[in-house]
Design an enzyme around this catalytic site. Structure first.
Site, PDB file in Angstrom:
ATOM      1  CB  SER A  50      -0.910  -0.083   1.233  1.00  0.00           C
ATOM      2  OG  SER A  50      -1.873   0.934   1.194  1.00  0.00           O
ATOM      3  CG  ASP A  82      -5.794  -4.987   3.460  1.00  0.00           C
ATOM      4  OD1 ASP A  82      -6.245  -6.047   3.929  1.00  0.00           O
ATOM      5  OD2 ASP A  82      -5.965  -4.633   2.276  1.00  0.00           O
ATOM      6  CG  HIS A 119      -4.540  -0.751  -0.469  1.00  0.00           C
ATOM      7  ND1 HIS A 119      -4.080  -0.738   0.810  1.00  0.00           N
ATOM      8  CD2 HIS A 119      -5.246  -1.899  -0.612  1.00  0.00           C
ATOM      9  CE1 HIS A 119      -4.496  -1.832   1.442  1.00  0.00           C
ATOM     10  NE2 HIS A 119      -5.195  -2.564   0.589  1.00  0.00           N
TER      11      HIS A 119
END
Ligand SMILES: C[S@@+](CC[C@H](N)C(=O)[O-])C[C@H]1O[C@@H](n2cnc3c(N)ncnc32)[C@H](O)[C@@H]1O
Lengths: 270, 205
Positions: free
Chosen positions: B23, B143, B50
């Site tokens: 990310s 995440d 992401h």
């Protein structure tokens, strides 16, 4: 908690035998995730789920809502609606009437988006839009045309990205934290149950949208559904799939002209 | 924390899938890893990053030109076949079917993420089980921590970028805090590991 792929097959058989609902062509990866979610949410193990499916009235309905994915938006993929406005509607404008089918319409957001675009192009008065889904509950919600106001803010962003020249708020009335779609936008609309797996052709359409439904089906079921959609289209009618969905099969490709590759818009030519 | 020792080497033999996830702050090291992967890699690679679904970003295209291994955006129901890197498209979760084809899913974001790293890791753990290696890189949220746990429980190999090297440590640290990690590697070690990946997978120790 989590269900194994083996037990998932048993559940699919049970649902078919007890409720006559055929989940066989559905994505196992998605079903596994959704069933595991039900187990967590309601603290049920595999045996409990089976028991409930057989003995608890109403459980199957809840089960069906939870295993299918009903997430939707108004003006999801704004660039699709630009393509629709610029590449499809000018063609449909030459027809005396326009019958539209939104297959797998969930809670209706896509249907009302289509209505707004048709209206803006001056075509709504000769249009009729059918929204269908397998879920009674999502269709009831669609009929009411009431949407959470917080979500409407997001959809308003989407609408702006379609390069519309008016304000999204002209299409609904806000009251407390809910938005009601204007009555006028609901008059040429009908929501009803239709199962893409087991039901057949029910009308002839100039425009069909089936977006983000095929991703949940395996390739053979996708072919079955695409054939049904093909047979439901008038000659020179348009088929619009989701942003990541394509026709795939060569047999069907010959019968369609690719109108917009990025947006997966096709026109029936044979 | 262990480095690549004899036991890890044993587990690496017979691996069938590599999952890379990052990310915020992770794109540079991800790029270095992709550049290091050999063009004839014996296993398929999934990449979950992401990014904002609303803005078209063509990271895949800019990376393809500079990497030996071919790269593409995953298409739904496409079979995972080496050598190929499949990026999850923005706005969808990526799931793997028992027949190793890819499914896309537009269900709710998980912890504000879609694609969610946790969702793909769980799905990969379900299907590939012990034949999975996952590498979790820099990111500003948690995440991947749950997902790494799932892969670990399924017997796969969990590698985390050394938080000291990560631009944003939150994501690697969250996985480490859960104990969902077999080895921690610095950026240079990650690159070397990926360069030699074929050797790790194919030779029996
Ligand atoms: C992700 S939603 C898509 C909603 C909308 N078309 C969109 O793109 O925003 C998928 C819908 O397909 C419906 N569906 C699943 N199986 C179906 C079937 N066999 N026949 C008709 N609809 C189905 C689900 O109930 C769900 O509402």
């Amino acid at each position: 908690m989590s269900i194994s792929f083996e037990n998932l097959e048993k559940l699919i058989d049970l649902v078919n035998n007890v409720h006559g609902f055929d989940l066989n062509g559905y994505s196992r990866a998605s079903l596994k995730r959704r069933v595991s979610r039900i187990m967590d949410l309601f603290h049920l193990d595999f045996t409990d789920i089976k028991d409930n499916l057989v003995n608890t009235p109403g459980f199957f309905n809840m089960f069906l809502i939870e295993v299918t994915v009903n997430v939707t938006e108004m003006f999801r993929d704004p660039t699709f609606f630009i393509a629709l406005r610029e590449e499809v509607l000018p063609y449909l404008a030459t027809f005396p009437y326009i019958k539209v089918w939104s297959a797998g319409c969930s809670t209706g957001e896509e249907v009302y988006s289509l209505v707004i675009v048709l209206k803006k192009q001056g075509l709504y008065d000769r249009s009729f839009i059918y929204g269908t889904d397998i879920n009674h509950n999502v269709l009831e919600k669609a009929k009411q045309g009431i949407i959470d106001l917080k979500k409407m803010k997001e959809y308003s962003d989407n609408y702006m990205q379609t390069q519309a020249d008016d304000s999204f708020s002209e299409y609904y009335t806000a009251r407390y934290d809910a938005a009601t779609i204007h009555h006028d936008l609901r008059k040429n609309v009908l929501f009803s149950i239709h199962n893409l797996v087991s039901d057949g052709v029910f009308n002839e359409f100039q425009l069909i949208t089936c977006r983000n439904v095929l991703i949940y089906f395996n390739p053979p079921l996708q072919q079955h559904v695409l054939t049904l959609l093909y047979e439901s289209l008038a000659l020179f009618g348009f088929l619009c799939l989701g942003a990541r969905e394509t026709l795939r099969s060569d047999k069907l490709k010959d019968k369609f002209r690719l109108v917009n590759k990025k947006q997966n818009i096709y026109q029936k030519i044979a | 924390m262990r480095k690549i020792d004899q036991q890890i080497r044993g587990k690496l033999h017979g691996i069938e899938l590599l999952l890379l996830a990052c990310s915020a702050g992770g794109f540079k090291v991800l790029f270095d890893i992709l550049k290091a992967l050999p063009g004839n890699l014996a296993i398929g690679v999934l990449v979950i990053i992401h990014r904002n679904a609303k803005y078209e970003t063509n990271i895949e295209v800019s990376m393809t030109a500079k990497c030996d291994i071919p790269i593409k955006v995953a298409e739904e129901k496409e079979l995972i076949k080496p050598p190929m890197v499949y990026f999850a498209p923005p706005g969808y979760h990526l799931l793997v079917e028992p027949d190793h084809s890819i499914s896309l899913d537009i269900s709710e974001p998980v912890n504000f993420c879609r694609p969610s790293i946790d969702v793909t890791m769980q799905s990969v753990a379900d299907v590939y089980g012990p034949s999975t290696i996952a590498i979790l890189l820099s990111g500003a949220n948690q995440d991947g921590a749950q997902g790494m746990t799932a892969i670990q429980q399924a017997g796969g190999v969990c590698i985390v970028q050394d938080p000291e090297c990560a631009e944003i440590k939150t994501m690697p640290e969250a996985a480490i805090a859960l104990g969902a990690v077999d080895i921690i590697l610095t950026n240079e070690e990650l690159v070397t590991f990926c360069k030699e990946l074929n050797k790790h997978i194919l030779t029996r120790n």
